[in-house]
Write an enzyme that holds these catalytic residues in place. Structure first.
Site, PDB file in Angstrom:
ATOM      1  N   GLY A  31      38.224  37.708  39.086  1.00  0.00           N
ATOM      2  CA  GLY A  31      38.937  36.848  40.035  1.00  0.00           C
ATOM      3  C   GLY A  31      38.428  37.111  41.441  1.00  0.00           C
ATOM      4  O   GLY A  31      37.677  38.064  41.677  1.00  0.00           O
ATOM      5  N   LEU A  32      38.858  36.269  42.352  1.00  0.00           N
ATOM      6  CA  LEU A  32      38.445  36.376  43.759  1.00  0.00           C
ATOM      7  C   LEU A  32      38.802  37.743  44.337  1.00  0.00           C
ATOM      8  O   LEU A  32      39.730  38.401  43.843  1.00  0.00           O
ATOM      9  CB  LEU A  32      39.172  35.317  44.595  1.00  0.00           C
ATOM     10  N   SER A  33      38.121  38.129  45.382  1.00  0.00           N
ATOM     11  CA  SER A  33      38.521  39.326  46.118  1.00  0.00           C
ATOM     12  C   SER A  33      39.952  39.103  46.610  1.00  0.00           C
ATOM     13  O   SER A  33      40.296  37.995  47.032  1.00  0.00           O
ATOM     14  CB  SER A  33      37.576  39.538  47.311  1.00  0.00           C
ATOM     15  N   ALA A  34      40.775  40.122  46.506  1.00  0.00           N
ATOM     16  CA  ALA A  34      42.199  40.078  46.906  1.00  0.00           C
ATOM     17  C   ALA A  34      43.076  39.273  45.950  1.00  0.00           C
ATOM     18  O   ALA A  34      44.244  39.017  46.247  1.00  0.00           O
ATOM     19  CB  ALA A  34      42.388  39.573  48.330  1.00  0.00           C
ATOM     20  N   SER A  35      42.514  38.888  44.802  1.00  0.00           N
ATOM     21  CA  SER A  35      43.362  38.174  43.822  1.00  0.00           C
ATOM     22  C   SER A  35      44.374  39.150  43.220  1.00  0.00           C
ATOM     23  O   SER A  35      45.449  38.743  42.777  1.00  0.00           O
ATOM     24  CB  SER A  35      42.506  37.533  42.724  1.00  0.00           C
ATOM     25  N   GLY A  36      44.032  40.434  43.179  1.00  0.00           N
ATOM     26  CA  GLY A  36      44.966  41.433  42.654  1.00  0.00           C
ATOM     27  C   GLY A  36      44.449  42.186  41.429  1.00  0.00           C
ATOM     28  O   GLY A  36      45.217  42.866  40.747  1.00  0.00           O
ATOM     29  N   SER A  38      42.543  44.961  41.120  1.00  0.00           N
ATOM     30  CA  SER A  38      42.738  46.418  41.183  1.00  0.00           C
ATOM     31  C   SER A  38      44.219  46.768  41.133  1.00  0.00           C
ATOM     32  O   SER A  38      44.613  47.719  40.448  1.00  0.00           O
ATOM     33  CB  SER A  38      42.120  46.994  42.456  1.00  0.00           C
ATOM     34  N   SER A 105      33.105  39.864  39.436  1.00  0.00           N
ATOM     35  CA  SER A 105      32.287  39.260  38.363  1.00  0.00           C
ATOM     36  C   SER A 105      32.378  37.733  38.375  1.00  0.00           C
ATOM     37  O   SER A 105      32.941  37.127  37.467  1.00  0.00           O
ATOM     38  CB  SER A 105      32.621  39.843  36.989  1.00  0.00           C
TER      39      SER A 105
END
Ligand SMILES: Nc1ncnc2c1ncn2[C@@H]1O[C@H](COP(=O)(O)OP(=O)(O)OP(=O)(O)O)[C@@H](O)[C@H]1O
Ligand SMILES: [Mg+2]
Length: 199
Positions: A31-36, A38, A105
């Site tokens: 998913g996009l950066s900051a999608s959650g 991690s 990814s």
């Protein structure tokens, strides 16, 4: 490329699974950066461990501190980054641990290769699409990366000047702008139970 090498067998995967009383699998968060990715992978890892299920998270950033510290962000290095993470996740899954990979990814082809690698060894590969509108991700911006990308300080940033190819048929699809972290984790746990990967 090494040629004079032979795979050295010991237990079958089934024997190992019986002995350690656990199934292995790879959960591939994308998913996009900051999608959650991690955030959810961390909460899930903790929840699994608290119920005595071995799990280990391979986070994109963390892996770049060690195993992949020789890699940058050229196309070759991004591919190699994914290839190594796929191989390591596969080893964890083969050792009957639930491996959680969390990095953007963005390309379907790369994720499909990771899937193929697992399929060839009959190891479950579960693509988890961590979905969020770009506007929400940009609003969150916990690392300040979108701001830098908009200022032109980071080039080829996914969602800004590089594409994100959304999964067409992910095993799990979560929307982090609509579901809380706990709800997302519960959705994943339910899936793992339904597929009899965990009890
Ligand atoms: N439902 C939710 N699920 C996950 N994160 C959420 C949710 N709601 C709000 N957030 C917040 O969104 C941010 C997500 O950041 P996180 O680092 O997990 O993203 P990421 O997908 O791993 O990004 P990157 O690709 O840059 O590593 C965190 O600040 C988190 O607290
Ligand atoms: Mg992350």
């Amino acid at each position: 490329m090494a040629t004079n090498i032979t795979w050295h067998h010991n237990l079958t995967h089934e024997e190992r699974s019986k002995l350690v009383k656990q199934n292995g699998a790879t959960l591939w968060f994308t998913g996009l950066s900051a999608s959650g990715k991690s955030t959810i992978a961390c909460a899930l890892e903790r929840k699994l461990l608290e119920t005595n299920i071995q799990s280990y998270r391979l986070d994109g950033d963390n892996v770049r501190f060690g195993l992949n510290k020789d890699l940058g962000f050229t196309e070759h290095d991004r591919n190699e980054n994914i290839r190594r993470i796929s191989e390591v996740a596969k080893l964890f899954a083969d050792s009957c641990v639930i491996a959680l990979t969390s990095f953007i990814s963005p390309y379907k082809k790369d994720r499909d290769e990771a899937r193929k690698l697992h399929n060839e060894s009959n190891l479950p590969f579960i693509e988890v699409y961590v979905d969020v509108p770009l506007s929400v991700a940009e609003e969150r911006d916990p690392k300040g990366l979108y701001k830098k990308a908009r200022q032109g300080l980071i080039k080829n940033f996914t969602g800004i000047d590089d594409p994100y190819e959304a999964p067409e048929k992910p095993e799990i699809h979560i929307n982090t702008h609509e579901q809380s972290v706990e709800e997302c984790v519960d959705t994943i746990i339910e899936y793992l139970k339904k597929e009899k990967i965990i009890n």
